[in-house]
Design a protein around this motif. Structure first.
Motif, mmCIF file in Angstrom:
data_model
loop_
_atom_site.group_PDB
_atom_site.id
_atom_site.type_symbol
_atom_site.label_atom_id
_atom_site.label_comp_id
_atom_site.label_asym_id
_atom_site.label_seq_id
_atom_site.Cartn_x
_atom_site.Cartn_y
_atom_site.Cartn_z
ATOM 1 N N PHE A 47 0.783 -1.138 0.136
ATOM 2 C CA PHE A 47 -0.112 -0.003 -0.072
ATOM 3 C C PHE A 47 0.802 1.073 -0.066
ATOM 4 C CE2 PHE A 47 -3.127 -2.967 1.269
ATOM 5 C CZ PHE A 47 -4.326 -2.499 1.068
ATOM 6 N N ASP A 48 0.547 2.351 -0.641
ATOM 7 C CA ASP A 48 1.059 3.255 -0.917
ATOM 8 C C ASP A 48 0.569 4.283 0.171
ATOM 9 O OD1 ASP A 48 2.757 2.896 -3.021
ATOM 10 O OD2 ASP A 48 1.684 3.909 -4.429
ATOM 11 N N ARG A 49 1.231 5.088 1.049
ATOM 12 C CA ARG A 49 0.725 5.975 1.987
ATOM 13 C C ARG A 49 -0.343 6.909 1.564
ATOM 14 N NH1 ARG A 49 4.199 10.218 5.596
ATOM 15 N NH2 ARG A 49 2.528 11.179 6.563
ATOM 16 N N PHE A 50 0.033 7.622 0.292
ATOM 17 C CA PHE A 50 -1.194 8.387 -0.504
ATOM 18 C C PHE A 50 -2.458 7.456 -0.381
ATOM 19 C CE2 PHE A 50 -3.512 9.551 -4.339
ATOM 20 C CZ PHE A 50 -3.675 10.782 -4.021
ATOM 21 N N ASN A 51 -2.417 6.485 -1.028
ATOM 22 C CA ASN A 51 -3.883 5.636 -1.256
ATOM 23 C C ASN A 51 -4.379 5.518 0.041
ATOM 24 O OD1 ASN A 51 -1.908 5.163 -3.533
ATOM 25 N ND2 ASN A 51 -3.813 4.385 -4.391
ATOM 26 N N VAL A 52 -3.376 5.204 1.156
ATOM 27 C CA VAL A 52 -4.116 4.854 2.439
ATOM 28 C C VAL A 52 -4.818 6.094 2.947
ATOM 29 C CG1 VAL A 52 -3.508 4.293 4.977
ATOM 30 C CG2 VAL A 52 -2.669 3.023 3.066
ATOM 31 N N GLU A 53 -4.356 7.345 2.871
ATOM 32 C CA GLU A 53 -4.587 8.612 3.414
ATOM 33 C C GLU A 53 -6.048 8.778 2.574
ATOM 34 O OE1 GLU A 53 -1.579 11.388 2.990
ATOM 35 O OE2 GLU A 53 -0.522 10.401 5.110
ATOM 36 N N LEU A 54 -6.067 8.569 1.354
ATOM 37 C CA LEU A 54 -7.100 8.727 0.301
ATOM 38 C C LEU A 54 -8.245 7.992 0.744
ATOM 39 C CD1 LEU A 54 -8.158 10.549 -2.136
ATOM 40 C CD2 LEU A 54 -7.578 8.606 -3.354
ATOM 41 N N THR A 55 -8.147 6.557 0.641
ATOM 42 C CA THR A 55 -9.275 5.740 1.005
ATOM 43 C C THR A 55 -9.519 5.364 2.243
ATOM 44 O OG1 THR A 55 -7.949 3.803 0.744
ATOM 45 C CG2 THR A 55 -8.496 4.716 -1.231
ATOM 46 N N GLY A 56 -8.710 5.779 3.120
ATOM 47 C CA GLY A 56 -8.731 5.144 4.558
ATOM 48 C C GLY A 56 -8.516 3.616 4.820
ATOM 49 N N ILE A 57 -8.255 3.023 3.773
ATOM 50 C CA ILE A 57 -8.217 1.637 3.901
ATOM 51 C C ILE A 57 -6.582 1.138 4.086
ATOM 52 C CG2 ILE A 57 -8.295 -0.540 2.467
ATOM 53 C CD1 ILE A 57 -10.346 0.884 0.601
ATOM 54 N N THR A 58 -6.244 0.444 5.153
ATOM 55 C CA THR A 58 -5.161 0.020 5.834
ATOM 56 C C THR A 58 -4.727 -1.241 5.225
ATOM 57 O OG1 THR A 58 -5.752 -0.484 7.915
ATOM 58 C CG2 THR A 58 -5.120 1.698 7.753
ATOM 59 N N PRO A 59 -3.486 -1.754 4.990
ATOM 60 C CA PRO A 59 -3.308 -3.271 4.817
ATOM 61 C C PRO A 59 -3.741 -4.002 6.084
ATOM 62 C CG PRO A 59 -1.177 -1.785 4.987
ATOM 63 C CD PRO A 59 -2.159 -0.733 5.229
ATOM 64 N N GLU A 60 -3.689 -3.614 7.250
ATOM 65 C CA GLU A 60 -4.318 -4.420 8.179
ATOM 66 C C GLU A 60 -5.772 -4.902 7.951
ATOM 67 O OE1 GLU A 60 -0.823 -2.756 9.085
ATOM 68 O OE2 GLU A 60 -2.669 -1.661 8.763
ATOM 69 N N MET A 61 -6.454 -3.616 7.299
ATOM 70 C CA MET A 61 -7.899 -3.789 7.203
ATOM 71 C C MET A 61 -8.257 -4.848 5.998
ATOM 72 S SD MET A 61 -9.002 0.239 7.429
ATOM 73 C CE MET A 61 -10.469 0.156 6.910
ATOM 74 N N ALA A 62 -7.497 -4.570 5.181
ATOM 75 C CA ALA A 62 -7.453 -5.354 3.820
ATOM 76 C C ALA A 62 -7.134 -7.141 4.211
ATOM 77 C CB ALA A 62 -6.709 -4.780 2.558
ATOM 78 N N ALA A 63 -6.007 -7.135 4.976
ATOM 79 C CA ALA A 63 -5.749 -8.471 5.100
ATOM 80 C C ALA A 63 -6.613 -9.292 5.676
ATOM 81 C CB ALA A 63 -4.686 -8.415 6.202
ATOM 82 N N GLU A 64 -7.987 -8.834 6.296
ATOM 83 C CA GLU A 64 -8.896 -9.575 6.492
ATOM 84 C C GLU A 64 -9.993 -9.904 5.505
ATOM 85 O OE1 GLU A 64 -9.105 -10.981 9.989
ATOM 86 O OE2 GLU A 64 -6.972 -10.010 10.206
ATOM 87 N N ALA A 65 -9.975 -9.406 4.406
ATOM 88 C CA ALA A 65 -11.216 -9.347 3.450
ATOM 89 C C ALA A 65 -10.417 -10.504 2.389
ATOM 90 C CB ALA A 65 -10.935 -8.049 2.598
ATOM 91 N N PRO A 66 -11.412 -10.742 1.591
ATOM 92 C CA PRO A 66 -11.159 -12.012 0.440
ATOM 93 C C PRO A 66 -10.023 -11.451 -0.815
ATOM 94 C CG PRO A 66 -13.364 -11.073 0.205
ATOM 95 C CD PRO A 66 -12.660 -10.513 1.240
#
Length: 192
Positions: A47-66
């Motif tokens: 994840f790029d920092r810019f995208n995390v700040e833009l979307t609010g989606i963190t690697p930890e959040m996505a790790a729980e997703a399919p």
């Protein structure tokens, strides 16, 4: 407005724009929203920092997703049921195309689509710009921007209003080549 349209939006984890970290899908039938789906996606990449700040989606959040192949079984029937639509559709279609390619999933060679950004440019030339939040403001459509579910619903609402104003989707329909990740140029026939 008759027909079935599938408005969708993707969020991406980084500037490569070849994987998605979220997808929202809104199904529109005969001018009404009839189904909605949204989920986070594990992109299996950085994840790029810019995208995390833009979307609010963190690697930890996505790790729980399919991951995308698991999700594809659920979303393929939704996406297959009509004309696709997105705000700045070539971007969302390119991400979808690259995900399919990267995971070795063949869906189809091409899809018909509508771009609500392009539609609003032609139908609402007086707006200062045609970003999703600007067009939503004009139509008074609620928006929690860069949240895939909200963005896809907003796109569905804008699509309904644009199609109502235009009377027909025909002038706006385009074809996207999923194998080459590009819009197929429209050829105009000359009148004799």
């Amino acid at each position: 407005m008759s027909g079935r349209y599938i408005a969708f939006d993707v969020e991406t984890p980084n500037s490569a724009n070849s994987r998605m970290s979220a997808i929202g899908i809104t199904v529109v039938e005969d001018g009404r929203i009839v189904e909605e789906f949204d989920t986070l996606v594990d992109p299996e990449c950085h994840f790029d920092r810019f995208n995390v700040e833009l979307t609010g989606i963190t690697p930890e959040m996505a790790a729980e997703a399919p991951v995308f192949p698991e999700l594809w079984e659920r979303i393929s029937p939704l996406l297959s049921g009509g004309v696709l639509a997105a705000h700045n559709a070539p971007f969302d279609l390119s991400v979808l195309s690259r995900c399919l390619r990267d995971y070795g999933i063949f869906w189809r060679e091409s899809v018909r689509y509508l771009c609500t950004c392009q539609m609003s440019r032609r139908l609402l030339p007086g707006l200062p710009n045609h970003r999703l939040n600007t067009v939503c403001g004009y139509f008074r459509v609620p928006l929690d921007h860069h949240r895939a579910g909200s963005d896809s619903r907003a796109c569905g609402e804008i699509l309904c209003r644009c199609l109502e104003a235009a009377g027909s989707p025909a002038p706006f329909l385009r074809t996207y080549d999923l194998l080459r990740s590009r819009t197929i140029p429209v050829t105009h026939r000359r009148r004799r």
